[in-house]
Design a protein around this motif. Sequence first.
Motif, PDB file in Angstrom:
ATOM      1  N   TRP A 114       0.834  -1.204   0.000  1.00 26.25           N
ATOM      2  CA  TRP A 114       0.000   0.000   0.000  1.00 26.25           C
ATOM      3  C   TRP A 114       0.869   1.254   0.000  1.00 26.25           C
ATOM      4  N   ASP A 115       1.851   1.286   0.893  1.00 32.20           N
ATOM      5  CA  ASP A 115       2.694   2.472   1.009  1.00 32.20           C
ATOM      6  C   ASP A 115       3.522   2.688  -0.253  1.00 32.20           C
ATOM      7  N   VAL A 116       4.141   1.601  -0.757  1.00 33.18           N
ATOM      8  CA  VAL A 116       4.963   1.730  -1.966  1.00 33.18           C
ATOM      9  C   VAL A 116       4.103   2.137  -3.159  1.00 33.18           C
ATOM     10  N   GLY A 117       2.917   1.505  -3.273  1.00 31.32           N
ATOM     11  CA  GLY A 117       2.035   1.815  -4.390  1.00 31.32           C
ATOM     12  C   GLY A 117       1.569   3.260  -4.372  1.00 31.32           C
ATOM     13  N   MET A 118       1.151   3.731  -3.188  1.00 26.45           N
ATOM     14  CA  MET A 118       0.672   5.112  -3.095  1.00 26.45           C
ATOM     15  C   MET A 118       1.787   6.103  -3.402  1.00 26.45           C
ATOM     16  N   ARG A 119       3.026   5.783  -2.959  1.00 27.27           N
ATOM     17  CA  ARG A 119       4.137   6.704  -3.232  1.00 27.27           C
ATOM     18  C   ARG A 119       4.510   6.711  -4.710  1.00 27.27           C
ATOM     19  N   TYR A 120       4.340   5.533  -5.370  1.00 28.49           N
ATOM     20  CA  TYR A 120       4.711   5.442  -6.781  1.00 28.49           C
ATOM     21  C   TYR A 120       3.673   6.114  -7.677  1.00 28.49           C
ATOM     22  N   PHE A 121       2.389   5.734  -7.482  1.00 28.72           N
ATOM     23  CA  PHE A 121       1.348   6.237  -8.367  1.00 28.72           C
ATOM     24  C   PHE A 121       0.895   7.641  -7.997  1.00 28.72           C
ATOM     25  N   TYR A 122       0.965   7.982  -6.708  1.00 27.72           N
ATOM     26  CA  TYR A 122       0.513   9.302  -6.260  1.00 27.72           C
ATOM     27  C   TYR A 122       1.574   9.910  -5.357  1.00 27.72           C
ATOM     28  N   PRO A 123       2.678  10.367  -5.944  1.00 27.89           N
ATOM     29  CA  PRO A 123       3.762  10.909  -5.134  1.00 27.89           C
ATOM     30  C   PRO A 123       3.324  12.129  -4.358  1.00 27.89           C
ATOM     31  N   ALA A 124       3.947  12.315  -3.209  1.00 32.31           N
ATOM     32  CA  ALA A 124       3.597  13.452  -2.358  1.00 32.31           C
ATOM     33  C   ALA A 124       3.930  14.751  -3.063  1.00 32.31           C
ATOM     34  N   PRO A 125       3.104  15.784  -2.847  1.00 33.10           N
ATOM     35  CA  PRO A 125       3.398  17.079  -3.472  1.00 33.10           C
ATOM     36  C   PRO A 125       4.640  17.690  -2.857  1.00 33.10           C
ATOM     37  N   PRO A 126       5.227  18.685  -3.509  1.00 30.55           N
ATOM     38  CA  PRO A 126       6.376  19.362  -2.919  1.00 30.55           C
ATOM     39  C   PRO A 126       6.003  19.936  -1.567  1.00 30.55           C
ATOM     40  N   PRO A 148      -0.390  17.169  -6.871  1.00 33.62           N
ATOM     41  CA  PRO A 148      -0.406  15.938  -7.657  1.00 33.62           C
ATOM     42  C   PRO A 148      -1.817  15.586  -8.103  1.00 33.62           C
ATOM     43  N   ASP A 149      -1.908  15.001  -9.287  1.00 35.89           N
ATOM     44  CA  ASP A 149      -3.186  14.494  -9.793  1.00 35.89           C
ATOM     45  C   ASP A 149      -3.392  13.105  -9.198  1.00 35.89           C
ATOM     46  N   GLN A 150      -4.427  12.925  -8.368  1.00 34.77           N
ATOM     47  CA  GLN A 150      -4.626  11.676  -7.656  1.00 34.77           C
ATOM     48  C   GLN A 150      -5.974  11.063  -7.994  1.00 34.77           C
ATOM     49  N   PHE A 151      -6.108   9.772  -7.629  1.00 34.39           N
ATOM     50  CA  PHE A 151      -7.363   9.088  -7.922  1.00 34.39           C
ATOM     51  C   PHE A 151      -8.528   9.722  -7.173  1.00 34.39           C
ATOM     52  N   ILE A 152      -8.263  10.294  -6.026  1.00 35.94           N
ATOM     53  CA  ILE A 152      -9.352  10.868  -5.235  1.00 35.94           C
ATOM     54  C   ILE A 152      -9.739  12.254  -5.731  1.00 35.94           C
ATOM     55  N   ALA A 153      -8.824  12.957  -6.396  1.00 34.82           N
ATOM     56  CA  ALA A 153      -9.123  14.327  -6.829  1.00 34.82           C
ATOM     57  C   ALA A 153      -8.178  14.726  -7.955  1.00 34.82           C
ATOM     58  N   HIS A 154      -8.767  15.280  -9.015  1.00 38.89           N
ATOM     59  CA  HIS A 154      -7.962  15.725 -10.154  1.00 38.89           C
ATOM     60  C   HIS A 154      -7.321  17.076  -9.861  1.00 38.89           C
ATOM     61  N   GLY A 208     -18.746  25.434  -9.846  1.00 38.98           N
ATOM     62  CA  GLY A 208     -18.480  24.761  -8.580  1.00 38.98           C
ATOM     63  C   GLY A 208     -17.698  23.474  -8.736  1.00 38.98           C
ATOM     64  N   LYS A 209     -17.686  22.905  -9.967  1.00 43.78           N
ATOM     65  CA  LYS A 209     -16.952  21.664 -10.212  1.00 43.78           C
ATOM     66  C   LYS A 209     -15.461  21.898 -10.404  1.00 43.78           C
ATOM     67  N   ALA A 210     -15.018  23.137 -10.241  1.00 44.41           N
ATOM     68  CA  ALA A 210     -13.582  23.373 -10.182  1.00 44.41           C
ATOM     69  C   ALA A 210     -12.992  22.625  -8.985  1.00 44.41           C
ATOM     70  N   ILE A 211     -13.828  22.370  -7.982  1.00 42.41           N
ATOM     71  CA  ILE A 211     -13.463  21.446  -6.900  1.00 42.41           C
ATOM     72  C   ILE A 211     -13.811  20.045  -7.388  1.00 42.41           C
ATOM     73  N   SER A 212     -12.868  19.134  -7.322  1.00 40.83           N
ATOM     74  CA  SER A 212     -13.035  17.798  -7.904  1.00 40.83           C
ATOM     75  C   SER A 212     -13.853  16.899  -6.971  1.00 40.83           C
ATOM     76  N   TRP A 213     -15.152  17.228  -6.834  1.00 40.61           N
ATOM     77  CA  TRP A 213     -16.000  16.463  -5.921  1.00 40.61           C
ATOM     78  C   TRP A 213     -16.214  15.021  -6.392  1.00 40.61           C
ATOM     79  N   GLY A 214     -16.349  14.808  -7.685  1.00 43.12           N
ATOM     80  CA  GLY A 214     -16.589  13.461  -8.195  1.00 43.12           C
ATOM     81  C   GLY A 214     -18.046  13.047  -8.079  1.00 43.12           C
TER      82      GLY A 214
END
Length: 598
Positions: free
Chosen positions: A21-33, A226-232, A343-349
Amino acid sequence: MDNQRNLLLAVLLSGLLILGWDVGMRYFYPAPPEADVAEANLDAQASSTAEPAGAATAGASTASNAVSGEAEPQSGPVDLKTALAAQARVKIDAPSVAGSINLVGARIDDLVLKNYNATTDKDSGAVRFLAPGNTDIEHFAEFGFVVAGQRVSSRAVWEADGETLGVNSPVTLSRTDENGITYKIKFAIDDTYMIAVDQSVENGSQAATIIQPFAYIKRTSTNASPDQFIAHAGPTGVFGGSLYDPNSYEELAELGRDTPAGAASWLGFTDTHWASLLIPGEGETDTAGWRSLGDNLFRTDLIYDAKTVPAGGTLTQSTQLFAGAKVSEILDAYEDTGITYFGKAISWGWFEWFEKPLLWLLRTLNGLVGNFGVAIILLTVLIRGLMFPIAQKQFGSMAAMKAIQPKMKALQERYKDDKQTQQAKIAELFKEEKVNPLAGCLPLIIQIPIFFALYKVLYLAIEMRHEPFLYIKDLSGPDPATILNAFGLLPYDVPGFLGIGVLAVLMGFTMWLTFRLNPSAMDPMQQQIFNLMPWVLMFVMAPFAAGLLLYWVTSNILTVAQQSYLYSKHPQLRAAAEKEKAEKAQAKEREKAEKGGA
């Protein structure tokens, strides 16, 4: 022996889950600066951001090529203070923003957000959002004209009719070229983050001229969210009445340019908490889309159709620039004025219908108690209170299931060789006894959208940014008090999957306690897995937002209290489960004795 082997296998798989989980999240969704979008060091050194000539791809319109064709001045890397001091500027001073307009190129390239600190440190200063070209955090908007296929130079110096742009104090920039054509750009700002821009032309020449107003936003992605699965995060807009956000910066760099079909209602770049967006006024557009400029530089273009302005004629084009914080209420208010899906400028989904009421409720509770942490606790109590009747039915169903266990076992034994008939008879039994075997799953099913919606609210809602609770400085970030660095006393950071904080430990313990209080009759292997599960989830959930863990811990505590109360109302349920557990234990002892005797 089998149970021990299975338990060892379960432990091994759990460990792999935690690490994976940790390795995958860091690889696919790296932490922002460390500096979130505009939270960059004001004295950071810059890298060259010159846009190469001819950056437009083949097939682009003449105006698009003209806008792209002029390179940035090759001044080399400059730091922010030097860039801001080097040019003639008009001051911006409004309730929510401050900064300046660069008179060289008519650029808004200096903007800070007054209401938001760069970090949780109160002395960190306001968030810097826009910055000049050739700095390492460049992000600016420019407004100009293409005349007879040639762009009015971005190095042209404009004259201003005022010293400060503020609410009710518009500023107009103007210049006249060698042919006698006068260009004007009027800026007006409201009390939040919207700047209205009117571009006009007075053709004082002796001949008709073809003119195209344009606007663009240029930025670097090096300090982007970062562009993440939870929010663009990245290129975002509404085209043809639909939200359009399929590409990250990396994907746009591969495409080169992206010009969606349909009329643009708005377009630009979004981060987790900020956005820079262009809203077209009336008039057809020649180009509306995004392009990659190389070297982590990107641009969103808004170029209007060419118009022929006769000698002595005029042309006016209006555009709006939103540059600031993505506050849901502010965006929705602009949407009410006619900006489609702003209002969809916030990536509510998909769960927007539930997330926005949840945010409203959190804001309301926070208004009553003055702290979002306490508001989350009250929200949890409210949700569990609303679900209490369902929990009562769940326990009643569990009690009924225990009562009909002898009949079920009799049917299973009678039809053990005919599974289809066995299932049909058991279904008839459930119907006769008015028992719903799935009733116990209902509270969990209801909790899933609540949990996910709260997760997104904590991540996306700027209201949660830097909100404190007890020792926690930011409820939207991980629990800072991790065990392995002595709760922050030791000077080193702990890797994500080992960053077990106080709330994560409390979550694991309270979940384990809820399992212990539930006298379900499981086989030993199932019991061992259930005993292990809370501690696995403790590692998995540790890096999540502290506010989310606070919700889970509070929910678990309420579950313990609820179970204790309901078991007191259904003593037959506990007695039946304890009896079944005792019978299984006795059967196991007999099995061991028989094996020992053999």
